[in-house]
Motif scaffolding. Sequence first.
Motif: not given
Lengths: 200, 628
Positions: B48-51, B79-80, B106-113
Amino acid sequence: MKNIVLSLTTTLYCLLFSSCLGIQSSYDYEPANIDNNVHMNTWEFIQSRPDAFSSLKRAIEHSGIDINIYTQTDRKYTYLLLHNDAFKGANGILSNYGAASIEDMDKETLKNILLYHTVDGYYHGLGTLNFDPTYVITLWKSPDAFMTLRLNNKNSIEQYSRLIINDMAGNSTPVTAITSNILTTNGVVHVVDTQIVYKP
Amino acid sequence: MKQVQYIKTGLLSNLILILCICTTWYSCNDDTDQAASAPEILFMNENLTVDLNKATNPPIVCVINSEAGLKSVQTFIQKTGDVEVALEKEVVSFFNKYSYSLNQTPVYSEDMIGFKVIAIDENGKTTTATLPFEVIPLRDAPTITFNDGINEINYREGDVMPNISITIESEENLQYLVLSEVVNRVEKKIKINGNDTLKFANGEQSYILNLQDDGFQFKVGTTALKAKAGAGPSDRIKVKVGTLKVNFTEIPAPQVTFDGGDTPINADEFSDVTVKGSITTESKLVSVRYLKRTQDGLVQIGEKQEFSPSISSHNFEVTLENVFVDVTGLIVEATDELGKKSNTEKQIIVKEVAPAPTITLNQKEKEFNGVDINSTLSVTGNISSLSGITDIKLITTTRTGEETVKSLNITNDKNVTINESVTADKALAGIKIEATDINNKKSNISYDIHVGYYYHEVLMSLDGAPNHEDSTPGCFFSASQARAYDYCDGMANWQEVDIAFSSYSTNTVIRVASLKQSVTKFKHATCGLDKWENVKGCYFKKAAKIKRSTFDQATVDDMLAETLPTNFEQIASFTSGNFETPTEDVGIYATPINGVTKRVIIAYDHFVKRTENNLAASQFMIKVKIEK
């Protein structure tokens, strides 16, 4: 005495065989419906109804999609079959894509349309769907391939329990199946006369 | 014995049968299918690509199929750093336990993998699947740089405008640029290429703007220059505001300093007054002019003094000759190269040493209102002067504005007794005594004269309700009393009331008519005209010859020349359009005063007060001439 033993033995045999018949699932009255089974796979069903699916058949053949999707028996698929009417008219597929005929359409585009109209799973109105939109997975592997299925709960003899596709899915226009719950040997068929499109 | 053998054989065979039944039942029971495969978890895509730069991102859609039936489904966000966070409570209740679909945003964030699903079926078989995330992190907002990185700039008023370049750079496409300047704490937009906003449409990711290209100039009070740039997709524009502090050094206007500072100059009347001082300026001085302030306004003294080439300072000396008491100051107006002007005033106090002549007359003004035709009017009194009287005039004026001047004898230039007489002919409108002293100071006293009639100005309203909150004077007029009456006063003095004022319902026109023209118009709960037992009947009409514009010139003969009305029906409209625009209408009627019928002419004079909550209570003045 001999008769008593014989009677006891006979009774035990009856019990033995009756245990293999399974248990009664419900005490409720279940009305008998017309048999939805067409006793053929989906591809055979498409071919058997050229009055409804001749355009779809041409689209399948022109797109180059793997016919096996419609003939396989490994998995149960839900087939949202496009009626001939879905290709015609001002809002038909041909018009939407500016094609004069099915054979003029871009094969990849056509293929993606057909994959989007094939759902991985066995969804019908005979117990697997309810009135809430259920997100399903189509065979079109795309970020734009969202789809929901639900049954209509409108208090109307004509509308109640009919299948609605993409209701409450983004800004999509919901599509109601014109015929539903046709059970083929490899899945279930619902017929739509409008192309299903997801709009985020 | 044989019977016992039968029983044993029978029981044994039945025991075997019972075992067979149990075995068969167990093998036939399909409630739990131990052969069923583990749950199957399906995702829409392999990842899944999340921008994070987009306003919205797609939901996670997952379908879990189970042949044995689902017992529970758990979802986690990975998460990382090997962190897993449960996304929702474990699901243990299913509408269709063989197929379950979930949809999560979810509320996406940069640390989600990734997104992890654990499904357990009723046989206890577990399947775990993970949907990896590809998160595109937030991109930085555009950068704004002034002149290769300066944060502030110094500017002295009058200097050449420095070159200012603004560089905007962005990882994403630029959308717009807005420039503004802060002047005296107020932010105003600066036009770029003639527009308030510079829009980018060609995918530019950098742009350099040179302000001097648009002729930009700092203003007095400029404290900052601001650039606001937006970049990124239109649904999620990132905005950056860059500020360049401006240290604006303002050049003050020319400084005028008077000798003696702010202390006023005291001088006697008719003396010469000299004002000295100096002018300094940070910019160059280009011109100076001097202005004398009098009670009548400013008067320039001499020619404007211009300096070419311009100078930095200037000493001045200005002499005001023979000052009068009306002189109150001297203004020095200095202008520098930037066009800045300073107006600095030196106060001058002139002491009056010889006041104008003093005129004292024995007659009061009311003695000249309603004088008899051709009677002799005495004008007596005296005129005194410290300086010495040089001229005395008796000026008489007619109703048509003609003046007759008579010079009086000066027997004593310090004190003159006046003993004059004037014949009150019908055209006489005024007398005036004017005295001039040796310093040419003048004084006068004058009276209006009304011959053969009485003149009055009366405050009226259209509303006559008594005890009204606006204290309206009333809408009824009495010539015998020369005053207005309200409803109740009018009812108590019905024999004095002649005519009534009213308006249209639109409250735009002031009308006047006989009381009997419309008795029902003046209704009131207790004192309205409809409640009066007697209503005086005065015929009323619009005057044929006398107009509002000639009302003041009208003599008693003009009043007598008008034709009197013969009925109650006529009206006159004193205003049109609103209460404040007069018409030319003049009303005329006759009414008994002290038992003798007298003519009355009446006209609208001026509007006094508009009462918005009750327009009818608005007030206005009328003027009246009543035959003596």
